[in-house]
Design an enzyme around this catalytic site. Structure first.
Site, short mmCIF file in Angstrom:
data_model
loop_
_atom_site.label_atom_id
_atom_site.label_comp_id
_atom_site.label_asym_id
_atom_site.label_seq_id
_atom_site.Cartn_x
_atom_site.Cartn_y
_atom_site.Cartn_z
N LEU A 32 33.58 22.35 100.97
CA LEU A 32 34.97 22.25 100.53
C LEU A 32 35.66 23.61 100.51
O LEU A 32 36.84 23.71 100.20
CB LEU A 32 35.03 21.62 99.13
CG LEU A 32 34.53 20.17 99.06
CD1 LEU A 32 34.62 19.66 97.64
CD2 LEU A 32 35.33 19.27 100.00
N THR A 83 26.61 31.88 102.78
CA THR A 83 25.90 31.03 101.83
C THR A 83 24.44 30.86 102.26
O THR A 83 23.97 31.50 103.19
CB THR A 83 26.67 29.70 101.60
OG1 THR A 83 26.07 29.02 100.49
CG2 THR A 83 26.65 28.80 102.83
N LYS A 87 22.30 34.85 101.92
CA LYS A 87 22.90 35.74 100.93
C LYS A 87 22.10 37.01 100.69
O LYS A 87 22.67 38.05 100.38
CB LYS A 87 23.09 35.00 99.60
CG LYS A 87 24.22 33.98 99.63
CD LYS A 87 24.42 33.34 98.27
CE LYS A 87 25.49 32.26 98.33
NZ LYS A 87 25.72 31.62 97.05
N ASN A 108 27.95 37.09 98.99
CA ASN A 108 28.53 35.83 99.50
C ASN A 108 29.88 36.07 100.18
O ASN A 108 30.56 35.11 100.55
CB ASN A 108 28.67 34.78 98.39
CG ASN A 108 29.85 35.04 97.49
OD1 ASN A 108 30.21 36.19 97.24
ND2 ASN A 108 30.48 33.98 97.00
P1 NAD Z 1 18.09 27.39 94.97
O1 NAD Z 1 17.17 26.53 95.75
O2 NAD Z 1 18.34 28.79 95.40
O3 NAD Z 1 17.57 27.47 93.45
C1 NAD Z 1 17.23 26.33 92.68
C2 NAD Z 1 16.15 26.76 91.70
O4 NAD Z 1 15.91 25.68 90.78
C3 NAD Z 1 14.81 27.08 92.35
O5 NAD Z 1 14.35 28.34 91.88
C4 NAD Z 1 13.88 25.94 91.92
O6 NAD Z 1 12.54 26.36 91.76
C5 NAD Z 1 14.50 25.55 90.59
N1 NAD Z 1 14.26 24.16 90.17
C6 NAD Z 1 14.43 23.05 90.92
N2 NAD Z 1 14.19 21.95 90.15
C7 NAD Z 1 13.87 22.40 88.92
C8 NAD Z 1 13.56 21.76 87.69
N3 NAD Z 1 13.51 20.45 87.58
N4 NAD Z 1 13.30 22.53 86.60
C9 NAD Z 1 13.33 23.88 86.69
N5 NAD Z 1 13.63 24.54 87.83
C10 NAD Z 1 13.91 23.81 88.93
O7 NAD Z 1 19.45 26.58 94.87
P2 NAD Z 1 20.87 27.18 94.45
O8 NAD Z 1 21.54 27.74 95.65
O9 NAD Z 1 20.69 28.03 93.26
O10 NAD Z 1 21.66 25.83 94.09
C11 NAD Z 1 21.34 25.09 92.93
C12 NAD Z 1 22.49 24.13 92.66
O11 NAD Z 1 23.66 24.89 92.39
C13 NAD Z 1 22.85 23.24 93.84
O12 NAD Z 1 23.19 21.97 93.34
C14 NAD Z 1 24.10 23.88 94.41
O13 NAD Z 1 24.95 22.94 95.04
C15 NAD Z 1 24.75 24.42 93.17
N6 NAD Z 1 25.63 25.56 93.38
C16 NAD Z 1 26.83 25.54 92.78
C17 NAD Z 1 27.69 26.60 92.92
C18 NAD Z 1 29.05 26.56 92.29
O14 NAD Z 1 29.91 27.36 92.66
N7 NAD Z 1 29.26 25.69 91.30
C19 NAD Z 1 27.32 27.72 93.69
C20 NAD Z 1 26.05 27.72 94.29
C21 NAD Z 1 25.20 26.63 94.12
#
Ligand code: NAD
Length: 311
Positions: A32, A83, A87, A108
């Site tokens: 988006l 992204t 990154k 980013n």
């Molecule tokens: P990532 O894969 O880099 O990190 C996720 C982390 O969560 C990993 O370290 C993993 O080991 C851990 N994890 C997964 N399931 C778990 C659980 N049940 N308990 C504990 N730890 C757990 O992913 P990311 O890039 O950090 O993205 C994570 C979420 O954040 C995604 O849904 C993404 O869409 C969202 N996000 C949102 C924004 C925003 O601007 N709001 C920005 C970036 C990412």
């Protein structure tokens, strides 16, 4: 459209700078970010085009990010958002790194300044600005964060920058939690950053003044909630980084129980707002961007429901 104030005898074009901007990442076709940037740029009267460089569609590996940046610079792009999974790779490629991006260890946004590549991180700014606007006066005495990946690095950095006194970091991959804690301790030596083992999480949640959720749980293909909400004390605030859907199970259940909540939309809009501001030097309208983002999400959710795939 013809400018009614323009001298019809004039042959020169009005001096409007053209902005060509892109996003590099894996599986980003439905991002988006392009419509968010373009809608706001239109409101600001800018000639602004945002293109997607999806590594999967291009059949290129993440390690090509430097080459793609060089190609974009030659093609006249003003900047590129970066992204997953690039990154960290970009840290080594840019000529100059903004202090916050260097400290949190992720870029980013790359801005082209002549031959030089300038690296920024606006994810943490987005979370910080969302926290301030969406949860004013939130206590940062004891914050527990679940998830220490890309989003988690940005939220941890923002929380500590905002003065979090005790930050507990939990991740199902304990190495990730340890690494993030070590990085944060280096930059915030006066604040306590500790890791939380899975068997310590319940006690930590019970003692928290705020909880940040930064794992993919709550997304369409990762349903569920990462912790038991019965553990929360009254008044503890809850924040989710997931924004597809905006109303995750976590946000819905926490709000139903009367906890102050912050959904992932504020962070998503905040990073786009800050990127647009750095790229153009013009202050975008944050509330207008919030509104158009929420309309985009609502349209996406209506479409998913009509396809028999309710979120
Ligand atoms: P990532 O894969 O880099 O990190 C996720 C982390 O969560 C990993 O370290 C993993 O080991 C851990 N994890 C997964 N399931 C778990 C659980 N049940 N308990 C504990 N730890 C757990 O992913 P990311 O890039 O950090 O993205 C994570 C979420 O954040 C995604 O849904 C993404 O869409 C969202 N996000 C949102 C924004 C925003 O601007 N709001 C920005 C970036 C990412």
């Amino acid at each position: 459209m013809t400018d009614p104030h323009r001298d019809p005898r004039s042959t020169s074009e009005p001096d409007v700078r053209r902005y060509l901007v892109g996003l590099i990442g894996d599986g980003i076709g439905a991002s988006l970010t392009p419509p968010m940037h373009e809608a706001e740029a239109l409101e600001l009267g800018l000639d602004y085009e945002y293109r997607i460089f999806d590594l999967i569609e291009l059949g290129r590996p993440a390690t090509d990010v430097g080459a793609i940046l060089a190609e974009a610079r030659s093609a006249g792009f003003a900047a590129m958002n970066i992204t997953h999974p690039c990154k960290q790779l970009v840290l080594e490629i840019v000529d100059e790194l903004d202090t916050d991006a260097a400290r949190l260890g992720a870029v980013n946004l790359v801005v082209f300044d002549g031959d030089r590549l300038l690296g920024y991180n606006t994810d943490w700014m987005g979370f910080r600005d969302g926290l301030v606007a969406g949860l004013p006066g939130a206590s940062l005495d004891h914050v527990v964060q679940i998830g220490c990946g890309g989003a988690g690095a940005a939220t941890a950095y923002a929380l500590l920058s905002q003065g979090a006194e005790h930050l507990g970091l939990s991740d199902s991959d304990s190495v990730r939690a340890e690494e993030l804690a070590a990085r944060m301790r280096r930059h915030f030596p006066g604040q306590t950053v500790h890791t939380i083992e899975p068997d310590e999480l319940a006690d930590a949640i019970a003692g928290a003044t705020g909880v940040v959720h930064a794992t993919p749980m709550g997304m369409l293909h990762h349903p569920g909630v990462a912790f038991d909400l019965d553990l929360l004390r009254p008044g503890t605030w809850v924040s989710d980084v997931v924004y597809r859907p905006l109303e995750t199970e976590l946000i819905n259940q926490a709000a139903e129980r009367g906890h102050p909540v912050l959904d992932g939309g504020r962070m998503a809009v905040g990073q786009a707002w800050a990127s647009l501001r750095i790229i153009t030097g013009i202050e975008p309208d944050r509330e207008r961007m919030q509104h158009s983002f929420r309309e985009l999400i609502a349209a996406e959710e209506r479409h998913a429901a009509s396809e028999g795939n309710p979120r």
